[in-house]
Motif scaffolding. Structure first.
Motif, PDB file in Angstrom:
ATOM      1  N   GLU A 190      14.755  14.726  10.686  1.00  0.00           N
ATOM      2  CA  GLU A 190      14.887  13.796   9.560  1.00  0.00           C
ATOM      3  C   GLU A 190      14.837  14.553   8.232  1.00  0.00           C
ATOM      4  OE1 GLU A 190      12.133  10.446   7.333  1.00  0.00           O
ATOM      5  OE2 GLU A 190      11.575  11.190   9.318  1.00  0.00           O
ATOM      6  N   GLU A 191      15.834  14.328   7.387  1.00  0.00           N
ATOM      7  CA  GLU A 191      15.968  15.091   6.148  1.00  0.00           C
ATOM      8  C   GLU A 191      14.750  14.945   5.240  1.00  0.00           C
ATOM      9  OE1 GLU A 191      19.090  15.637   2.388  1.00  0.00           O
ATOM     10  OE2 GLU A 191      19.567  14.284   4.053  1.00  0.00           O
ATOM     11  N   GLY A 192      14.171  13.762   5.197  1.00  0.00           N
ATOM     12  CA  GLY A 192      13.058  13.515   4.289  1.00  0.00           C
ATOM     13  C   GLY A 192      11.789  14.280   4.623  1.00  0.00           C
ATOM     14  N   ILE A 193      11.720  14.854   5.827  1.00  0.00           N
ATOM     15  CA  ILE A 193      10.511  15.584   6.222  1.00  0.00           C
ATOM     16  C   ILE A 193      10.721  17.095   6.118  1.00  0.00           C
ATOM     17  CG2 ILE A 193      10.986  15.868   8.693  1.00  0.00           C
ATOM     18  CD1 ILE A 193       7.647  14.763   7.112  1.00  0.00           C
ATOM     19  N   HIS A 194      11.916  17.540   5.744  1.00  0.00           N
ATOM     20  CA  HIS A 194      12.185  18.976   5.650  1.00  0.00           C
ATOM     21  C   HIS A 194      11.182  19.686   4.742  1.00  0.00           C
ATOM     22  CE1 HIS A 194      16.721  18.655   6.902  1.00  0.00           C
ATOM     23  NE2 HIS A 194      15.884  18.404   7.890  1.00  0.00           N
ATOM     24  N   ALA A 195      11.032  19.189   3.514  1.00  0.00           N
ATOM     25  CA  ALA A 195      10.150  19.871   2.560  1.00  0.00           C
ATOM     26  C   ALA A 195       8.691  19.868   3.027  1.00  0.00           C
ATOM     27  CB  ALA A 195      10.277  19.239   1.175  1.00  0.00           C
ATOM     28  N   PRO A 196       8.121  18.701   3.418  1.00  0.00           N
ATOM     29  CA  PRO A 196       6.736  18.728   3.905  1.00  0.00           C
ATOM     30  C   PRO A 196       6.544  19.633   5.119  1.00  0.00           C
ATOM     31  CG  PRO A 196       7.398  16.484   3.409  1.00  0.00           C
ATOM     32  CD  PRO A 196       8.635  17.319   3.316  1.00  0.00           C
ATOM     33  N   LEU A 197       7.520  19.650   6.020  1.00  0.00           N
ATOM     34  CA  LEU A 197       7.401  20.472   7.223  1.00  0.00           C
ATOM     35  C   LEU A 197       7.406  21.960   6.863  1.00  0.00           C
ATOM     36  CD1 LEU A 197       7.200  20.515  10.287  1.00  0.00           C
ATOM     37  CD2 LEU A 197       9.704  20.384  10.399  1.00  0.00           C
ATOM     38  N   GLY A 219       1.041  26.631   5.330  1.00  0.00           N
ATOM     39  CA  GLY A 219      -0.269  26.274   5.851  1.00  0.00           C
ATOM     40  C   GLY A 219      -0.976  25.166   5.100  1.00  0.00           C
ATOM     41  N   LEU A 220      -0.259  24.430   4.231  1.00  0.00           N
ATOM     42  CA  LEU A 220      -0.898  23.302   3.544  1.00  0.00           C
ATOM     43  C   LEU A 220      -1.180  22.194   4.557  1.00  0.00           C
ATOM     44  CD1 LEU A 220       1.140  22.990   0.223  1.00  0.00           C
ATOM     45  CD2 LEU A 220      -0.886  24.355   0.693  1.00  0.00           C
ATOM     46  N   ASP A 221      -2.317  21.530   4.425  1.00  0.00           N
ATOM     47  CA  ASP A 221      -2.639  20.486   5.394  1.00  0.00           C
ATOM     48  C   ASP A 221      -1.962  19.170   5.030  1.00  0.00           C
ATOM     49  OD1 ASP A 221      -4.167  19.235   3.403  1.00  0.00           O
ATOM     50  OD2 ASP A 221      -6.029  20.147   4.092  1.00  0.00           O
ATOM     51  N   ALA A 222      -1.969  18.240   5.978  1.00  0.00           N
ATOM     52  CA  ALA A 222      -1.257  16.973   5.801  1.00  0.00           C
ATOM     53  C   ALA A 222      -1.794  16.193   4.609  1.00  0.00           C
ATOM     54  CB  ALA A 222      -1.356  16.132   7.071  1.00  0.00           C
ATOM     55  N   LYS A 223      -3.106  16.277   4.362  1.00  0.00           N
ATOM     56  CA  LYS A 223      -3.694  15.549   3.228  1.00  0.00           C
ATOM     57  C   LYS A 223      -3.146  16.061   1.906  1.00  0.00           C
ATOM     58  CE  LYS A 223      -8.127  14.326   1.115  1.00  0.00           C
ATOM     59  NZ  LYS A 223      -9.601  14.484   1.186  1.00  0.00           N
ATOM     60  N   ALA A 224      -3.075  17.387   1.758  1.00  0.00           N
ATOM     61  CA  ALA A 224      -2.568  17.965   0.519  1.00  0.00           C
ATOM     62  C   ALA A 224      -1.093  17.633   0.330  1.00  0.00           C
ATOM     63  CB  ALA A 224      -2.772  19.474   0.527  1.00  0.00           C
ATOM     64  N   ILE A 225      -0.330  17.719   1.414  1.00  0.00           N
ATOM     65  CA  ILE A 225       1.099  17.422   1.319  1.00  0.00           C
ATOM     66  C   ILE A 225       1.316  15.943   1.021  1.00  0.00           C
ATOM     67  CG2 ILE A 225       3.279  17.417   2.583  1.00  0.00           C
ATOM     68  CD1 ILE A 225       2.180  19.793   4.196  1.00  0.00           C
ATOM     69  N   ALA A 226       0.521  15.076   1.654  1.00  0.00           N
ATOM     70  CA  ALA A 226       0.645  13.635   1.404  1.00  0.00           C
ATOM     71  C   ALA A 226       0.372  13.304  -0.051  1.00  0.00           C
ATOM     72  CB  ALA A 226      -0.312  12.869   2.314  1.00  0.00           C
ATOM     73  N   SER A 227      -0.621  13.964  -0.629  1.00  0.00           N
ATOM     74  CA  SER A 227      -0.932  13.737  -2.035  1.00  0.00           C
ATOM     75  C   SER A 227       0.231  14.147  -2.924  1.00  0.00           C
ATOM     76  CB  SER A 227      -2.186  14.526  -2.419  1.00  0.00           C
ATOM     77  OG  SER A 227      -2.436  14.443  -3.805  1.00  0.00           O
ATOM     78  N   ALA A 228       0.839  15.265  -2.602  1.00  0.00           N
ATOM     79  CA  ALA A 228       1.957  15.759  -3.408  1.00  0.00           C
ATOM     80  C   ALA A 228       3.181  14.862  -3.291  1.00  0.00           C
ATOM     81  CB  ALA A 228       2.304  17.184  -2.986  1.00  0.00           C
ATOM     82  N   PHE A 229       3.386  14.256  -2.107  1.00  0.00           N
ATOM     83  CA  PHE A 229       4.561  13.433  -1.887  1.00  0.00           C
ATOM     84  C   PHE A 229       4.248  11.934  -1.943  1.00  0.00           C
ATOM     85  CE2 PHE A 229       5.963  17.507  -0.451  1.00  0.00           C
ATOM     86  CZ  PHE A 229       7.315  17.537  -0.763  1.00  0.00           C
ATOM     87  N   LEU A 230       3.063  11.619  -2.480  1.00  0.00           N
ATOM     88  CA  LEU A 230       2.686  10.233  -2.769  1.00  0.00           C
ATOM     89  C   LEU A 230       2.788   9.318  -1.549  1.00  0.00           C
ATOM     90  CD1 LEU A 230       4.413   9.919  -6.260  1.00  0.00           C
ATOM     91  CD2 LEU A 230       2.078  10.629  -5.742  1.00  0.00           C
ATOM     92  N   THR A 231       2.177   9.755  -0.464  1.00  0.00           N
ATOM     93  CA  THR A 231       2.113   8.913   0.724  1.00  0.00           C
ATOM     94  C   THR A 231       0.739   9.086   1.352  1.00  0.00           C
ATOM     95  OG1 THR A 231       3.245   8.347   2.794  1.00  0.00           O
ATOM     96  CG2 THR A 231       3.021  10.693   2.282  1.00  0.00           C
ATOM     97  N   SER A 232       0.444   8.317   2.388  1.00  0.00           N
ATOM     98  CA  SER A 232      -0.882   8.402   3.000  1.00  0.00           C
ATOM     99  C   SER A 232      -0.960   9.602   3.940  1.00  0.00           C
ATOM    100  CB  SER A 232      -1.187   7.129   3.787  1.00  0.00           C
ATOM    101  OG  SER A 232      -0.418   7.086   4.971  1.00  0.00           O
ATOM    102  N   PRO A 233      -2.140  10.215   4.046  1.00  0.00           N
ATOM    103  CA  PRO A 233      -2.288  11.350   4.976  1.00  0.00           C
ATOM    104  C   PRO A 233      -1.929  10.975   6.411  1.00  0.00           C
ATOM    105  CG  PRO A 233      -4.149  11.263   3.467  1.00  0.00           C
ATOM    106  CD  PRO A 233      -3.354  10.004   3.245  1.00  0.00           C
ATOM    107  N   ALA A 234      -2.297   9.756   6.831  1.00  0.00           N
ATOM    108  CA  ALA A 234      -2.003   9.337   8.205  1.00  0.00           C
ATOM    109  C   ALA A 234      -0.501   9.274   8.454  1.00  0.00           C
ATOM    110  CB  ALA A 234      -2.641   7.988   8.489  1.00  0.00           C
ATOM    111  N   ALA A 235       0.218   8.679   7.507  1.00  0.00           N
ATOM    112  CA  ALA A 235       1.670   8.558   7.675  1.00  0.00           C
ATOM    113  C   ALA A 235       2.331   9.930   7.652  1.00  0.00           C
ATOM    114  CB  ALA A 235       2.253   7.677   6.574  1.00  0.00           C
ATOM    115  N   MET A 236       1.890  10.798   6.739  1.00  0.00           N
ATOM    116  CA  MET A 236       2.469  12.138   6.652  1.00  0.00           C
ATOM    117  C   MET A 236       2.180  12.922   7.925  1.00  0.00           C
ATOM    118  SD  MET A 236       4.235  14.420   5.162  1.00  0.00           S
ATOM    119  CE  MET A 236       4.494  13.722   3.519  1.00  0.00           C
ATOM    120  N   SER A 237       0.957  12.809   8.436  1.00  0.00           N
ATOM    121  CA  SER A 237       0.585  13.530   9.652  1.00  0.00           C
ATOM    122  C   SER A 237       1.471  13.123  10.828  1.00  0.00           C
ATOM    123  CB  SER A 237      -0.885  13.267   9.981  1.00  0.00           C
ATOM    124  OG  SER A 237      -1.281  14.001  11.117  1.00  0.00           O
ATOM    125  N   LYS A 238       1.722  11.824  10.966  1.00  0.00           N
ATOM    126  CA  LYS A 238       2.564  11.337  12.063  1.00  0.00           C
ATOM    127  C   LYS A 238       3.981  11.883  11.945  1.00  0.00           C
ATOM    128  CE  LYS A 238       0.045   7.015  12.900  1.00  0.00           C
ATOM    129  NZ  LYS A 238       0.096   5.535  12.784  1.00  0.00           N
TER     130      LYS A 238
END
Length: 414
Positions: free
Chosen positions: A123-130, A137-156
């Motif tokens: 999925e194109e929208g997950i390229h940058a976070p991935l 090595g950034l964790d899902a919480k940090a990435i979620a904060s940067a991309f304005l979404t919840s850590p749970a959703a980003m982690s999934k």
């Protein structure tokens, strides 16, 4: 309280994580095509290091030590969780991997990992976070904060993307020459999207976003260094350096927003600007013009005008025309309208804005309303300008920019 040896172990581990995390994960994952397993094994290796190094002392080559431990953990997992031909192949690959010093014996697979993360099957929208998680090595919480979404959703989403790499057997390799442009574009777009998120904290007050800016700038350098003949890779790095060079000048000591036209040139990073200019010159010799080169050239033109005081709006408009043809977007169209107003007068700028007003995306695009307000105010249409400023204020997330817009609105004649 930590002992001196514990502190030394922690500092060494932190330094290695910053310097070599992506290199270690990329190498392990390239051999197993399992990003999650590589990350887990490396995480356990770091935990082992913090337990062992305070007792035995930090090794001369901590990267090689971590690689050896992580590889052994992957071998253990393969032995206990898999069977048949698959486990035999996996074990052979892992056992045959070199154990020598990382910098000499282990190839740098980070660029290959980035291309795997930007594979069209993902999925194109997950390229940058991935890319940010797997390579940096950034964790899902940090990435979620940067991309304005919840850590749970980003982690999934990250877990699904890594599963896709493993299940689809996506290769860790730089694509063939004919496939490179499309794949490289995804990598560059991912890097720039992440940079834009970090750029939204110009004062550097948010540690997560500040770290994000630093890390994606590192990624852009990595791509430019590993693909020095790709003009767009050079162009993107030049664009990011031009933007980063002015970071300190974008806010006053009290945190107030300062527009480009009145920034203190002494606060600009001259070395970064010169590096950006050098990259642009190199890119121009490759004769493969692209979006990022044009955007970097626009930044260069704006910087030149401020430094010299010589108007160059005709050149700026030509660059926007080229960019609008190559990569049309409302962002480019709005900026072009502002440049036209500087070159041909306010009415011409407003006409250019009116020509794109039907684009539904502009209704919630703050710079459109801020530009319209500025041009209406210059044209003496104060009521319309006030309305446009109110729209811009309502759409702006940055408190300092909101305050700036409110002050401009309040300064309008009654």
């Amino acid at each position: 309280m930590r002992s001196p040896r514990e502190n030394d172990a922690q500092r060494t581990a932190d330094a290695v994580a910053r310097r070599s995390y992506g290199k270690l994960v990329a190498y392990l994952a390239a051999r197993t095509r399992d990003v999650t397993a590589a990350e887990d094994a490396l995480s356990e290796a770091f935990a082992s290091a913090l337990a062992v190094w305070p007792r035995s002392g930090c090794p001369a080559n901590p990267e090689a030590w971590l690689m050896t431990v992580a590889r052994r953990k992957l071998i253990d997992v393969a032995r206990h969780q898999r069977s048949g031909e698959a486990v035999a192949t996996q074990l052979r690959i892992l056992v045959e991997a070199p154990e020598g010093p990382v910098d000499t014996a282990i190839p740098d697979m980070r660029l290959a990992l980035m291309f795997a993360c930007a594979h069209p099957a993902i999925e194109e929208g997950i390229h940058a976070p991935l890319i940010l998680q797997a390579v940096l090595g950034l964790d899902a919480k940090a990435i979620a904060s940067a991309f304005l979404t919840s850590p749970a959703a980003m982690s999934k989403r990250l877990v699904r993307a890594k599963d896709k790499i493993r299940q689809a057997g996506i290769p860790f390799a730089i694509p063939e020459r004919e496939e490179l442009p499309a794949r490289l574009a995804s990598v560059l777009d991912a890097i720039y999207a992440a940079f834009a998120e970090g750029w939204s904290d110009p004062g550097g007050m948010d540690a997560t976003r500040r770290d994000l800016s630093e890390e994606v700038l590192f990624l852009a350098r990595l791509v430019a260094e590993l693909l020095p003949e790709e003009a767009e890779a050079l162009g993107l790095l030049a664009l990011m350096l031009h933007a980063e060079a002015r970071r300190r000048a974008r806010r006053s000591a009290s945190g107030a927003y300062i527009s480009f036209a009145v920034q203190d040139l002494a606060l600009w990073d001259a070395a970064m600007i010169e590096e950006a200019e050098s990259l642009l010159r190199r890119a121009s010799t490759l004769r493969a013009i692209g979006r990022y080169q044009l955007e970097a050239a626009l930044q260069s033109a704006h910087v030149h005008r401020r430094r010299t005081g010589h108007g160059n709006w005709e050149d700026v408009v030509r660059l926007y025309d080229a960019l609008l043809t190559l990569a049309p977007s409302p962002v480019v169209a709005v900026n072009r309208a502002l440049a036209i107003a500087e070159l041909h007068g306010v009415k011409a700028g407003l006409d250019a804005l009116d020509a794109i007003a039907a684009d539904a995306r502009l209704a919630e695009y703050q710079p459109y309303w801020a530009t319209r307000a500025e041009l209406m105010a210059r044209n003496g249409a104060y009521s319309e300008a006030r309305h446009a400023y109110e729209m811009a204020v309502g759409l702006e997330r940055d408190p300092a920019v909101r305050q700036f817009l409110l002050q401009r609105c309040a300064a309008l004649p009654a």
